[in-house]
Scaffold this active site. Structure first.
Site, mmCIF file in Angstrom:
data_model
loop_
_atom_site.group_PDB
_atom_site.id
_atom_site.type_symbol
_atom_site.label_atom_id
_atom_site.label_comp_id
_atom_site.label_asym_id
_atom_site.label_seq_id
_atom_site.Cartn_x
_atom_site.Cartn_y
_atom_site.Cartn_z
ATOM 1 N N ASP A 121 1.334 -1.394 -0.100
ATOM 2 C CA ASP A 121 -0.163 0.089 -0.095
ATOM 3 C C ASP A 121 1.028 0.814 0.238
ATOM 4 O O ASP A 121 1.931 1.120 0.140
ATOM 5 C CB ASP A 121 -1.182 -0.069 1.780
ATOM 6 C CG ASP A 121 -0.087 0.116 2.475
ATOM 7 O OD1 ASP A 121 0.845 -0.606 2.547
ATOM 8 O OD2 ASP A 121 -0.142 0.469 3.303
ATOM 9 N N ASP A 154 8.529 4.154 -1.354
ATOM 10 C CA ASP A 154 7.943 4.005 0.310
ATOM 11 C C ASP A 154 6.570 2.725 -0.482
ATOM 12 O O ASP A 154 5.448 3.601 -0.768
ATOM 13 C CB ASP A 154 7.632 4.433 1.261
ATOM 14 C CG ASP A 154 6.845 4.261 2.756
ATOM 15 O OD1 ASP A 154 6.664 3.156 2.663
ATOM 16 O OD2 ASP A 154 6.767 4.532 2.964
ATOM 17 N N GLU A 188 -0.321 -1.073 5.883
ATOM 18 C CA GLU A 188 0.835 -1.195 6.633
ATOM 19 C C GLU A 188 1.074 0.908 7.078
ATOM 20 O O GLU A 188 1.113 1.306 7.685
ATOM 21 C CB GLU A 188 2.796 -0.882 5.794
ATOM 22 C CG GLU A 188 3.647 -0.842 6.815
ATOM 23 C CD GLU A 188 4.122 1.007 6.894
ATOM 24 O OE1 GLU A 188 4.571 0.879 7.559
ATOM 25 O OE2 GLU A 188 4.071 1.430 5.903
#
Length: 487
Positions: A121, A154, A188
């Site tokens: 995610d 990320d 997360e």
């Protein structure tokens, strides 16, 4: 009087001698004598696969009702299609509908397994900032040797870095000695309660106890930022805990033309001010550990400062109040973030609330943080409660056990820049908190060079250089080989 000054002079000389002795004997290194390793990645379209993955809008929206879960299912299908050897030879499980767990079975069941962790995610793009992106956040553009898009750092970088590494080794007919678990959560960015937490519980119930786990949370950065000539590889061995405390006060209400001596808002305001003014105590253990790692790069006076941080705590306490980064590394932080009172300007509030967010230093707990806050407020009219998902700080992982030594050896082998390896502390949170019960040690590091001054993590123009991404893959390839060679 002369005797007093004489004694004072002796004390100063002894203190100077003590500080100098500490400086001369300060520092340790986990750097090993290793040869560089060259890994030639043979698969075609490696950057393009990551770029295409960035086009999947696997966004963790604030409201779960707004999350497009079908996009995660589509990403699963994309992974199946692009990594045929993984699909054929690893056991795949879909955990809680949207997270992925792959098991790569090792040949020696007596050896502890290893966790390779990441998440699929990404955070949303701030509305109204789209025109500030040089390449649109979900375009999957590759330009000037750079992969652009939300998740490039990320953390689809790690997801696909791990997948590419395993696919490479499978293509080389590599058979691991240890079992490797590839665990990719889907939430997360919301704390991982439905993804990594469920995977961790599943592994715990199966009796898994890994040698170590490695997740996001540290990068290779330019050492000049810290005044060093060499780059820094920040391998975070701990991370702060997280708790948001709500302060609430109930008042009588009424019309603002005839106010009480104290309203719910004024009582609450005093409480918030008291919490802000009463700082948590300074803890220099993290700075000392990091300083030991870079001691070989420091001048004597710099060593003297780092080696004697315990003596300097009163000074650090003052400096930390004006330096947010130093403050974050030396104490539990306090951040008032939300306030609410009356719904109208001429109505006395019946109920007033404030939220204060704390990032908790290792050694403290949610319970001790709450007790400190209640003591600072010292007012029974103010109720303090924990809201939302909270976590204690992670245990501090070893810098002498084999997991850390394997990681540092791998960094040295695949890096052409020979970075200084620093065991740091992550102020933010990762999914590692959900694997504490199933791993001896947990580390937070991605072998990718980033510029921390550009705020690419969660920021505008998130991106990764192609060569840096290829090095991420090479790191994971060599990490698996090195881990298998370790007993």
């Amino acid at each position: 009087m002369k005797q007093v000054f004489s004694l004072l002079g002796i004390a100063i000389l002894l203190l100077f001698a003590y500080a100098t002795f500490n400086a001369m004997n300060f520092g340790s290194s986990t750097e090993q004598s290793v040869d560089d390793v060259i890994i030639e990645l043979k698969r075609e379209n490696i950057p393009e696969r990551l770029a295409e993955a960035l086009m999947f809008k696997t966004i963790s929206e604030q409201d779960k009702a707004d999350i497009d879960y079908e996009t995660f299912v589509a990403l699963h299908a994309y992974i199946d299609a692009e990594f045929p050897l993984i699909r054929e030879k690893l056991t795949k499980e879909v955990v809680n509908d949207y997270s992925l767990l792959y098991t790569w079975q090792g040949s020696n069941s007596d050896l502890q397994p290893v966790l390779l962790l990441s998440h699929m995610d990404v955070v949303p793009v701030v509305p109204g900032t789209e025109d500030k992106w040089l390449h649109q956040p979900f375009s999957g553009d590759i330009a000037d040797g750079v992969i652009w898009g939300r998740g490039a750092v990320d953390d689809k970088l790690s997801v696909f870095g791990i997948l590419e590494a395993v696919e490479y080794l499978l293509d080389e007919n590599y058979q691991p000695k240890r079992t490797y678990y590839l665990a990719f959560g889907h939430d997360e960015e919301k704390g991982g309660p439905d993804g990594a937490k469920k995977i961790g519980e599943l592994l715990r119930d199966r009796g898994v106890k890994a040698l170590y786990g490695i997740d996001e949370g540290g990068f290779v950065i330019d050492g000049s930022i810290a005044g060093l000539e060499r780059d820094i590889a920040m391998v975070n061995v701990s991370e702060k805990g997280y708790v948001s405390l709500q302060l609430s006060v109930t008042g009588a209400g009424g019309h603002s033309s005839a106010p009480l001596a104290e309203t719910a808002v004024s009582i609450l305001s005093h409480a918030v001010a008291n919490v802000s003014d009463n700082k948590f105590p300074v803890d220099t253990s993290v700075l000392t550990r990091m300083g030991e790692a870079v001691a070989g790069e420091l001048l004597l006076y710099q060593k003297a400062i780092i080696a004697n941080l315990g003596l300097l705590e009163p000074i650090i306490e003052v400096v930390a109040e004006k330096n947010p980064l130093l403050n974050a590394f030396t104490r539990t932080s306090t951040a008032p973030t939300m306030l609410s009172g009356s719904p109208k300007e001429n109505v006395l509030p019946i109920f007033a609330t404030a939220v204060i967010n704390h990032r908790i230093m290792p050694g403290e707990t949610i319970e001790s943080t709450m007790a400190f806050v209640e003591n600072a407020i010292d007012d029974e009219r103010v109720k303090v409660t924990v809201i939302n998902e909270s976590t204690d700080p992670s245990p501090v992982s070893s810098t002498t056990d084999s997991g850390y030594l394997i990681i540092t050896k791998t960094i040295q082998q695949v890096s052409s820049e020979d970075p200084v390896i620093v065991p740091g502390m992550l102020q933010a949170g990762t999914d590692t908190k959900h694997y504490v019960e199933v791993a001896d040690n947990l580390y937070r590091f991605i072998f990718t060079k980033v510029d921390p001054t550009e705020n690419v993590v969660h920021g505008t123009n998130e991106r990764v250089e192609v060569e840096s991404y290829l090095n991420t893959i090479r790191f994971f390839v060599q990490l698996i080989i090195n881990t298998d060679e370790s007993q």
